[in-house]
Design an enzyme around this catalytic site. Structure first.
Site, PDB file in Angstrom:
ATOM      1  N   HIS A 100      -4.886  -2.930  -9.857  1.00  0.00           N
ATOM      2  CA  HIS A 100      -6.312  -2.076  -9.279  1.00  0.00           C
ATOM      3  C   HIS A 100      -7.131  -1.931 -10.325  1.00  0.00           C
ATOM      4  O   HIS A 100      -7.111  -1.768 -11.284  1.00  0.00           O
ATOM      5  CB  HIS A 100      -5.981  -1.884  -7.766  1.00  0.00           C
ATOM      6  CG  HIS A 100      -5.320  -0.213  -8.572  1.00  0.00           C
ATOM      7  ND1 HIS A 100      -3.888  -0.347  -8.067  1.00  0.00           N
ATOM      8  CD2 HIS A 100      -5.963   0.845  -8.585  1.00  0.00           C
ATOM      9  CE1 HIS A 100      -4.179   0.890  -8.229  1.00  0.00           C
ATOM     10  NE2 HIS A 100      -5.022   2.052  -8.969  1.00  0.00           N
TER      11      HIS A 100
ATOM     12  N   HIS B 139      -2.266  26.379  12.916  1.00  0.00           N
ATOM     13  CA  HIS B 139      -2.863  26.518  12.263  1.00  0.00           C
ATOM     14  C   HIS B 139      -4.712  26.429  13.593  1.00  0.00           C
ATOM     15  O   HIS B 139      -4.108  25.624  14.056  1.00  0.00           O
ATOM     16  CB  HIS B 139      -3.485  25.809  11.713  1.00  0.00           C
ATOM     17  CG  HIS B 139      -3.361  24.064  11.541  1.00  0.00           C
ATOM     18  ND1 HIS B 139      -2.538  23.762  11.121  1.00  0.00           N
ATOM     19  CD2 HIS B 139      -4.504  22.945  10.665  1.00  0.00           C
ATOM     20  CE1 HIS B 139      -2.423  21.946  11.488  1.00  0.00           C
ATOM     21  NE2 HIS B 139      -3.589  21.736  10.887  1.00  0.00           N
TER      22      HIS B 139
ATOM     23  N   GLU C  74      -2.604  11.459 -12.655  1.00  0.00           N
ATOM     24  CA  GLU C  74      -3.372  10.787 -12.702  1.00  0.00           C
ATOM     25  C   GLU C  74      -3.110  10.612 -14.729  1.00  0.00           C
ATOM     26  O   GLU C  74      -3.749   9.391 -15.180  1.00  0.00           O
ATOM     27  CB  GLU C  74      -4.788  10.996 -12.964  1.00  0.00           C
ATOM     28  CG  GLU C  74      -5.796  10.501 -11.768  1.00  0.00           C
ATOM     29  CD  GLU C  74      -5.954   8.943 -12.338  1.00  0.00           C
ATOM     30  OE1 GLU C  74      -5.432   7.751 -10.885  1.00  0.00           O
ATOM     31  OE2 GLU C  74      -5.960   8.256 -13.368  1.00  0.00           O
TER      32      GLU C  74
ATOM     33  N   GLU D  88      -0.564  18.571   5.689  1.00  0.00           N
ATOM     34  CA  GLU D  88      -1.599  18.359   5.818  1.00  0.00           C
ATOM     35  C   GLU D  88      -2.263  19.119   4.583  1.00  0.00           C
ATOM     36  O   GLU D  88      -1.919  20.394   4.039  1.00  0.00           O
ATOM     37  CB  GLU D  88      -2.068  19.187   7.239  1.00  0.00           C
ATOM     38  CG  GLU D  88      -3.239  18.804   7.008  1.00  0.00           C
ATOM     39  CD  GLU D  88      -4.057  19.426   8.449  1.00  0.00           C
ATOM     40  OE1 GLU D  88      -3.731  19.504   9.475  1.00  0.00           O
ATOM     41  OE2 GLU D  88      -5.549  19.633   8.263  1.00  0.00           O
TER      42      GLU D  88
ATOM     43  N   GLU E 237      -2.395   4.646  -2.648  1.00  0.00           N
ATOM     44  CA  GLU E 237      -3.311   5.216  -3.858  1.00  0.00           C
ATOM     45  C   GLU E 237      -4.442   5.117  -2.017  1.00  0.00           C
ATOM     46  O   GLU E 237      -5.185   3.625  -1.658  1.00  0.00           O
ATOM     47  CB  GLU E 237      -4.540   5.115  -5.143  1.00  0.00           C
ATOM     48  CG  GLU E 237      -6.401   4.732  -5.231  1.00  0.00           C
ATOM     49  CD  GLU E 237      -6.122   4.547  -6.672  1.00  0.00           C
ATOM     50  OE1 GLU E 237      -5.061   4.398  -7.348  1.00  0.00           O
ATOM     51  OE2 GLU E 237      -7.269   4.133  -6.520  1.00  0.00           O
TER      52      GLU E 237
ATOM     53  N   ARG F  50     -12.556   3.091 -14.898  1.00  0.00           N
ATOM     54  CA  ARG F  50     -11.417   3.101 -14.364  1.00  0.00           C
ATOM     55  C   ARG F  50     -10.105   1.957 -14.858  1.00  0.00           C
ATOM     56  O   ARG F  50     -10.074   0.802 -13.942  1.00  0.00           O
ATOM     57  CB  ARG F  50     -10.831   3.806 -13.647  1.00  0.00           C
ATOM     58  CG  ARG F  50      -9.751   4.620 -13.571  1.00  0.00           C
ATOM     59  CD  ARG F  50      -8.696   5.156 -14.183  1.00  0.00           C
ATOM     60  NE  ARG F  50      -7.164   6.053 -13.924  1.00  0.00           N
ATOM     61  CZ  ARG F  50      -6.179   5.038 -14.240  1.00  0.00           C
ATOM     62  NH1 ARG F  50      -6.645   3.737 -15.388  1.00  0.00           N
ATOM     63  NH2 ARG F  50      -5.166   5.693 -14.078  1.00  0.00           N
TER      64      ARG F  50
ATOM     65  N   HIS G 150       0.291  19.359  13.801  1.00  0.00           N
ATOM     66  CA  HIS G 150       1.100  18.420  13.100  1.00  0.00           C
ATOM     67  C   HIS G 150       2.965  18.143  13.378  1.00  0.00           C
ATOM     68  O   HIS G 150       3.419  18.605  12.267  1.00  0.00           O
ATOM     69  CB  HIS G 150       0.481  17.375  12.194  1.00  0.00           C
ATOM     70  CG  HIS G 150      -1.030  17.718  12.107  1.00  0.00           C
ATOM     71  ND1 HIS G 150      -2.174  17.284  12.523  1.00  0.00           N
ATOM     72  CD2 HIS G 150      -1.262  19.042  10.914  1.00  0.00           C
ATOM     73  CE1 HIS G 150      -2.377  17.289  12.306  1.00  0.00           C
ATOM     74  NE2 HIS G 150      -2.606  18.509  12.113  1.00  0.00           N
TER      75      HIS G 150
ATOM     76  N   HIS H   3       0.888   2.138 -10.520  1.00  0.00           N
ATOM     77  CA  HIS H   3       1.514   3.843 -10.466  1.00  0.00           C
ATOM     78  C   HIS H   3       2.234   3.784  -8.909  1.00  0.00           C
ATOM     79  O   HIS H   3       2.166   2.410  -8.458  1.00  0.00           O
ATOM     80  CB  HIS H   3       0.709   4.776 -10.632  1.00  0.00           C
ATOM     81  CG  HIS H   3      -0.523   4.717  -9.494  1.00  0.00           C
ATOM     82  ND1 HIS H   3      -0.783   4.303  -8.140  1.00  0.00           N
ATOM     83  CD2 HIS H   3      -2.175   4.508  -9.715  1.00  0.00           C
ATOM     84  CE1 HIS H   3      -2.008   4.472  -7.812  1.00  0.00           C
ATOM     85  NE2 HIS H   3      -2.902   4.135  -8.592  1.00  0.00           N
TER      86      HIS H   3
ATOM     87  N   HIS I  95      -3.737  23.760  16.455  1.00  0.00           N
ATOM     88  CA  HIS I  95      -3.283  22.926  16.973  1.00  0.00           C
ATOM     89  C   HIS I  95      -1.633  22.627  15.796  1.00  0.00           C
ATOM     90  O   HIS I  95      -1.738  23.642  14.959  1.00  0.00           O
ATOM     91  CB  HIS I  95      -4.101  21.536  16.520  1.00  0.00           C
ATOM     92  CG  HIS I  95      -4.169  21.453  15.509  1.00  0.00           C
ATOM     93  ND1 HIS I  95      -5.503  21.953  14.453  1.00  0.00           N
ATOM     94  CD2 HIS I  95      -3.998  20.513  13.941  1.00  0.00           C
ATOM     95  CE1 HIS I  95      -5.431  21.622  14.039  1.00  0.00           C
ATOM     96  NE2 HIS I  95      -5.093  21.249  12.367  1.00  0.00           N
TER      97      HIS I  95
HETATM   98 MN    MN Z   1      -4.589   3.920  -9.059  1.00  0.00          MN
HETATM   99 MN    MN Z   2      -4.463  19.935  10.918  1.00  0.00          MN
END
Ligand code: MN
Ligand code: MN
Length: 422
Positions: free
Chosen positions: A176, A359, A199, A320, A137, A128, A315, A133, A313
């Site tokens: 990278h 959830h 990408e 998520e 990542e 790659r 967050h 960017h 639970h």
């Molecule tokens: Mn990358």
């Molecule tokens: Mn969760």
């Protein structure tokens, strides 16, 4: 009675014996008592007893078989929580000599404004291309091996080899590379802290060369035109190459100890002890506390045994983004006002939970369910429903839920993360 059947007669929310931590015998007894008041549960779907839910027209049986809850939800589902599912297996693969890539971003899953995911394959020796960017990542190796490099702005460089279950983290703007190693290259998942990341929209070394006047390149590198004759004139992105030398040889070749990065950009998640292990499975949490390079993305890898469940639970600090690695599960996302959506998840699917939405994720298959919880956040944080209930004065819980003192005490007080099926 199976959970599924109970759901269909409108008892789903009351019958989750796991949530109450009581035996199935007790649950059956409790159900008998509950049956008389079943009509008090909202959304009971009487229509399922007649022809109302039948579907005499065309059906995509393969999709229906993989997604029974998505199509015929528990009767507790209601309203609209937005999109919470997509699959990498529905996306276009960009295939080049040396590998392929495909992605699930905000374009495919519009609710996910904080995170985008890319799944990539690189064959042995292939690159790659060197690039950078706008997003950070985070990556996990799904199969095989790769060599990664990343340059710090101060000129120190990091080089390492990663294998299955290992992570890497490259901060935004840090250049990278990823190269597939033997015997068969690699496949990995990339997670970016930008919903609209693509990408196909990264800064490529080849394209910068192709779009800079030759005289400027000559002046910059201090090289004459003949030396620059083989510079790329178009994008390379993924391309084949010979396998690299050994890691030690490469480390020496770039300048050795004097230019060694003080920051560790890889993490051996595969050999990490679980953060929490219960009879129902285990959870490995990796965030800036144990992987300091990972400043802006937090992760949890969850394994749920058959019959078990990632407990109810939410967050408090982020939405998520999930990646399902193995097994089968279902998740219900709860949001105001009284909205709930249940969907099924299979390997290579992506799930999404809006910020602070309640959830659970239940293993609905016969094998371990393994998935990643990903957050655009400095640290992993969650609130357990059981943990909350058990840290309130019992009278307060009785007033709200109608549970008696004995029932309340049987609910796990500790944050379990994963609860075993009985
Ligand atoms: Mn990358
Ligand atoms: Mn969760």
């Amino acid at each position: 009675m199976s959970d599924e059947k109970r759901d269909k007669v409108g008892l789903g929310g009351l019958s989750r014996r796991n949530m109450f931590g009581i035996s199935s015998t007790l649950a059956t007894a409790a159900l008998a008592g509950v049956a008389a008041s079943a009509q008090q549960r909202p959304n009971t779907r009487k229509a399922e007893g007649d022809r109302s839910a039948s579907n005499p027209g065309p059906e995509n049986k393969a999709l229906l078989n993989e997604n029974p809850n998505s199509n015929m939800p528990p009767s507790t589902d209601h309203g609209d929580v937005g999109a919470i599912w997509f699959s990498f297996d529905l996306t276009h693969k960009r295939i080049q000599e040396g590998g392929w890539t495909h992605q699930v971003t905000q374009r495919e899953l519009p609710s996910s404004k904080d995170i985008a995911g890319v799944n990539m394959r690189i064959t042995a020796g292939s690159f790659r291309e060197l690039h950078w960017h706008t997003a950070d990542e985070w990556s996990i190796m799904l199969d095989g091996n790769a060599r990664v490099t990343v340059l710090n702005p101060d000129g120190t460089i990091f080089i390492d080899d990663v294998g299955k279950g290992d992570l890497w983290y490259f901060p935004a703007g840090f250049p990278h590379s990823i190269q597939g190693l033997g015997p068969d290259g690699c496949e990995f998942l990339l997670v970016f802290n930008e919903g609209l990341f693509s990408e196909d929209n990264t800064f490529l070394l080849s394209e910068w060369m192709a779009h800079t006047p030759g005289s400027v390149l000559s002046k910059n590198f201090g090289l004459d035109k003949t030396a620059l004759a083989k510079l790329p004139t178009d994008s390379m992105y993924i391309f084949p190459a010979d396998l690299p030398k050994s890691l030690e040889q490469d480390k020496k070749a770039v300048g050795g100890q004097s230019v060694r990065s003080p920051i560790q950009y890889t993490f051996k998640m595969s050999s990490m002890a679980p953060t929490k292990r219960t009879a129902g499975g285990d959870v490995r949490i990796v965030d800036s506390h144990n992987f300091p390079a990972s400043q802006n993305i937090a992760a949890a890898m969850v394994t749920v045994k058959p019959g078990g469940m990632r407990e109810m639970h939410w967050h408090p600090n982020a939405s998520e983004w999930q990646y399902y690695m193995a097994g089968k599960g279902r998740m219900t996302v709860f949001m105001p006002v009284g909205s709930a959506r249940t969907q099924d998840f299979n390997a290579n699917d992506v799930g999404f939970v809006p910020a602070v939405s309640g959830h659970y994720i239940e293993n609905t298959g016969n094998t371990d369910l393994v998935f990643l919880e990903m957050f655009k956040a400095h640290e992993f944080m969650d609130v357990s429903l059981n943990n909350w209930i058990r840290h309130l004065p019992p009278e307060m819980v009785t007033s709200h839920l109608g549970l008696d003192a004995t029932a309340i005490k049987s609910i796990p007080a500790e944050k379990m993360l994963v609860i075993a099926g009985s």
